[in-house]
Design a protein around this motif. Sequence first.
Motif, PDB file in Angstrom:
ATOM      1  N   ALA A 238       0.825  -1.206   0.000  1.00 48.81           N
ATOM      2  CA  ALA A 238       0.000   0.000   0.000  1.00 48.81           C
ATOM      3  C   ALA A 238       0.861   1.259   0.000  1.00 48.81           C
ATOM      4  O   ALA A 238       0.576   2.217  -0.726  1.00 48.81           O
ATOM      5  CB  ALA A 238      -0.934  -0.017   1.210  1.00 48.81           C
ATOM      6  N   VAL A 239       1.920   1.266   0.799  1.00 42.00           N
ATOM      7  CA  VAL A 239       2.775   2.453   0.868  1.00 42.00           C
ATOM      8  C   VAL A 239       3.535   2.649  -0.441  1.00 42.00           C
ATOM      9  O   VAL A 239       3.679   3.779  -0.941  1.00 42.00           O
ATOM     10  CB  VAL A 239       3.747   2.348   2.059  1.00 42.00           C
ATOM     11  N   ARG A 240       4.023   1.559  -1.029  1.00 48.67           N
ATOM     12  CA  ARG A 240       4.786   1.685  -2.272  1.00 48.67           C
ATOM     13  C   ARG A 240       3.944   2.238  -3.416  1.00 48.67           C
ATOM     14  O   ARG A 240       4.477   2.841  -4.348  1.00 48.67           O
ATOM     15  CB  ARG A 240       5.373   0.321  -2.655  1.00 48.67           C
ATOM     16  N   GLU A 241       2.636   2.057  -3.344  1.00 40.66           N
ATOM     17  CA  GLU A 241       1.777   2.609  -4.387  1.00 40.66           C
ATOM     18  C   GLU A 241       1.788   4.131  -4.406  1.00 40.66           C
ATOM     19  O   GLU A 241       1.390   4.749  -5.386  1.00 40.66           O
ATOM     20  CB  GLU A 241       0.353   2.081  -4.236  1.00 40.66           C
ATOM     21  N   THR A 242       2.275   4.760  -3.325  1.00 41.28           N
ATOM     22  CA  THR A 242       2.413   6.223  -3.298  1.00 41.28           C
ATOM     23  C   THR A 242       3.741   6.662  -3.899  1.00 41.28           C
ATOM     24  O   THR A 242       3.996   7.860  -4.012  1.00 41.28           O
ATOM     25  CB  THR A 242       2.332   6.751  -1.858  1.00 41.28           C
ATOM     26  N   GLY A 243       4.609   5.711  -4.255  1.00 43.53           N
ATOM     27  CA  GLY A 243       5.923   6.036  -4.783  1.00 43.53           C
ATOM     28  C   GLY A 243       7.011   6.055  -3.738  1.00 43.53           C
ATOM     29  O   GLY A 243       8.174   6.338  -4.061  1.00 43.53           O
ATOM     30  N   ALA A 244       6.679   5.749  -2.479  1.00 44.80           N
ATOM     31  CA  ALA A 244       7.672   5.777  -1.409  1.00 44.80           C
ATOM     32  C   ALA A 244       8.517   4.511  -1.410  1.00 44.80           C
ATOM     33  O   ALA A 244       8.054   3.431  -1.794  1.00 44.80           O
ATOM     34  CB  ALA A 244       6.982   5.937  -0.054  1.00 44.80           C
ATOM     35  N   GLU A 245       9.753   4.623  -0.970  1.00 44.87           N
ATOM     36  CA  GLU A 245      10.638   3.480  -0.784  1.00 44.87           C
ATOM     37  C   GLU A 245      10.365   2.870   0.586  1.00 44.87           C
ATOM     38  O   GLU A 245      10.230   3.594   1.578  1.00 44.87           O
ATOM     39  CB  GLU A 245      12.098   3.926  -0.872  1.00 44.87           C
ATOM     40  N   VAL A 246      10.248   1.538   0.641  1.00 43.60           N
ATOM     41  CA  VAL A 246       9.982   0.844   1.914  1.00 43.60           C
ATOM     42  C   VAL A 246      11.038  -0.247   2.089  1.00 43.60           C
ATOM     43  O   VAL A 246      10.775  -1.429   1.853  1.00 43.60           O
ATOM     44  CB  VAL A 246       8.568   0.233   1.946  1.00 43.60           C
ATOM     45  N   PRO A 247      12.246   0.112   2.513  1.00 47.54           N
ATOM     46  CA  PRO A 247      13.319  -0.875   2.594  1.00 47.54           C
ATOM     47  C   PRO A 247      13.328  -1.709   3.861  1.00 47.54           C
ATOM     48  O   PRO A 247      13.913  -2.795   3.884  1.00 47.54           O
ATOM     49  CB  PRO A 247      14.585  -0.014   2.525  1.00 47.54           C
ATOM     50  N   LEU A 248      12.706  -1.217   4.943  1.00 45.56           N
ATOM     51  CA  LEU A 248      12.835  -1.867   6.242  1.00 45.56           C
ATOM     52  C   LEU A 248      11.496  -1.931   6.967  1.00 45.56           C
ATOM     53  O   LEU A 248      10.629  -1.074   6.781  1.00 45.56           O
ATOM     54  CB  LEU A 248      13.817  -1.091   7.128  1.00 45.56           C
ATOM     55  N   ALA A 249      11.365  -2.953   7.806  1.00 47.47           N
ATOM     56  CA  ALA A 249      10.253  -3.053   8.749  1.00 47.47           C
ATOM     57  C   ALA A 249      10.848  -3.380  10.115  1.00 47.47           C
ATOM     58  O   ALA A 249      11.804  -4.161  10.215  1.00 47.47           O
ATOM     59  CB  ALA A 249       9.279  -4.145   8.330  1.00 47.47           C
ATOM     60  N   ILE A 250      10.301  -2.771  11.163  1.00 46.91           N
ATOM     61  CA  ILE A 250      10.805  -3.010  12.510  1.00 46.91           C
ATOM     62  C   ILE A 250       9.654  -3.448  13.408  1.00 46.91           C
ATOM     63  O   ILE A 250       8.526  -2.975  13.270  1.00 46.91           O
ATOM     64  CB  ILE A 250      11.508  -1.779  13.104  1.00 46.91           C
ATOM     65  N   THR A 251       9.952  -4.379  14.305  1.00 47.18           N
ATOM     66  CA  THR A 251       8.983  -4.847  15.293  1.00 47.18           C
ATOM     67  C   THR A 251       9.683  -5.021  16.626  1.00 47.18           C
ATOM     68  O   THR A 251      10.920  -5.095  16.695  1.00 47.18           O
ATOM     69  CB  THR A 251       8.343  -6.188  14.881  1.00 47.18           C
ATOM     70  N   VAL A 252       8.890  -5.101  17.680  1.00 46.22           N
ATOM     71  CA  VAL A 252       9.475  -5.426  18.980  1.00 46.22           C
ATOM     72  C   VAL A 252       9.939  -6.877  18.988  1.00 46.22           C
ATOM     73  O   VAL A 252      11.027  -7.192  19.462  1.00 46.22           O
ATOM     74  CB  VAL A 252       8.457  -5.169  20.107  1.00 46.22           C
ATOM     75  N   ALA A 253       9.121  -7.782  18.433  1.00 48.75           N
ATOM     76  CA  ALA A 253       9.425  -9.197  18.529  1.00 48.75           C
ATOM     77  C   ALA A 253       9.072  -9.929  17.247  1.00 48.75           C
ATOM     78  O   ALA A 253       8.268  -9.455  16.451  1.00 48.75           O
ATOM     79  CB  ALA A 253       8.670  -9.827  19.710  1.00 48.75           C
TER      80      ALA A 253
END
Length: 273
Positions: A238-253
């Motif tokens: 969904a975010v990439r459809e705006t043209g943004a780069e999404v290289p990373l995801a972070i979580t607590v666990a």
Amino acid sequence: MLAALLDLVLPPRCAGCGEPGALVCPLCLEEVLREPATRPPDPAPPGLPECWSATRYDGAARRVLLAYKERGRTALAPLLSAVLAEVAETALAAHAWGHPSVGMEPARPARGGPAGRSATPARGALPGRIALVPVPSARAASRSRGHDPVGVITSGAAKLLRRRGLPVTAAPMLRQGRRVADQAGLSSTQRAANLRDAFVVIPSRTVIARPSGGRADAVLLVDDIVTTGATLAEAARAVRETGAEVPLAITVAATPRTRERGRNPVARHAGET
């Protein structure tokens, strides 16, 4: 919200082990922040960003997250925000947008974090402005919990990172576009199908706000737990459809998982995604 009120008027008990004296005792805190590292699901769904987490979703870490998310222990939010900030800082330092060790400063104790084990990316190593985008909860879930657990700790982590000089802002730009089934008990393939096209970008937030205005140059997705990666992969789409780069995801666990061999991995709690 009874648990939140009790935390204000009664001596605190550790959310990880029940011992009196602190919201999270030192031993349980060590489990919550074992070591920020890549902990991707196996198999990883298509489109999943590089996944980083502070710990495995078991033991004290699991109990702390459940206490915060499902049992009203909202006083844990500052601690979990600090944990997320540590993960984000470590991930940014290690990733450096495809150039490990380029523009990196030596590791230093983190200010405001619970452990201080991360290295800080030098300004030249970053892509520019960074947005932390929380994975949205269903509105019904937020109402029943009385708070937005991921949104709150995302905002807290962004504030801590700005204090450390990083150009980070929280950007709650996603919402659920349709209802999805309970994820508990579904395989990774079933979860991906359940979540397909489930998230949409809020129209007024397609240009991600930052303190000085304009677009963010890269997005870090944020969630509390990663299990199959289906939720984060759908959010990234969904975010990439705006043209943004999404290289990373972070979580607590991250839920410890092995590659499926003809059986469905069963999440131990409905909140695991």
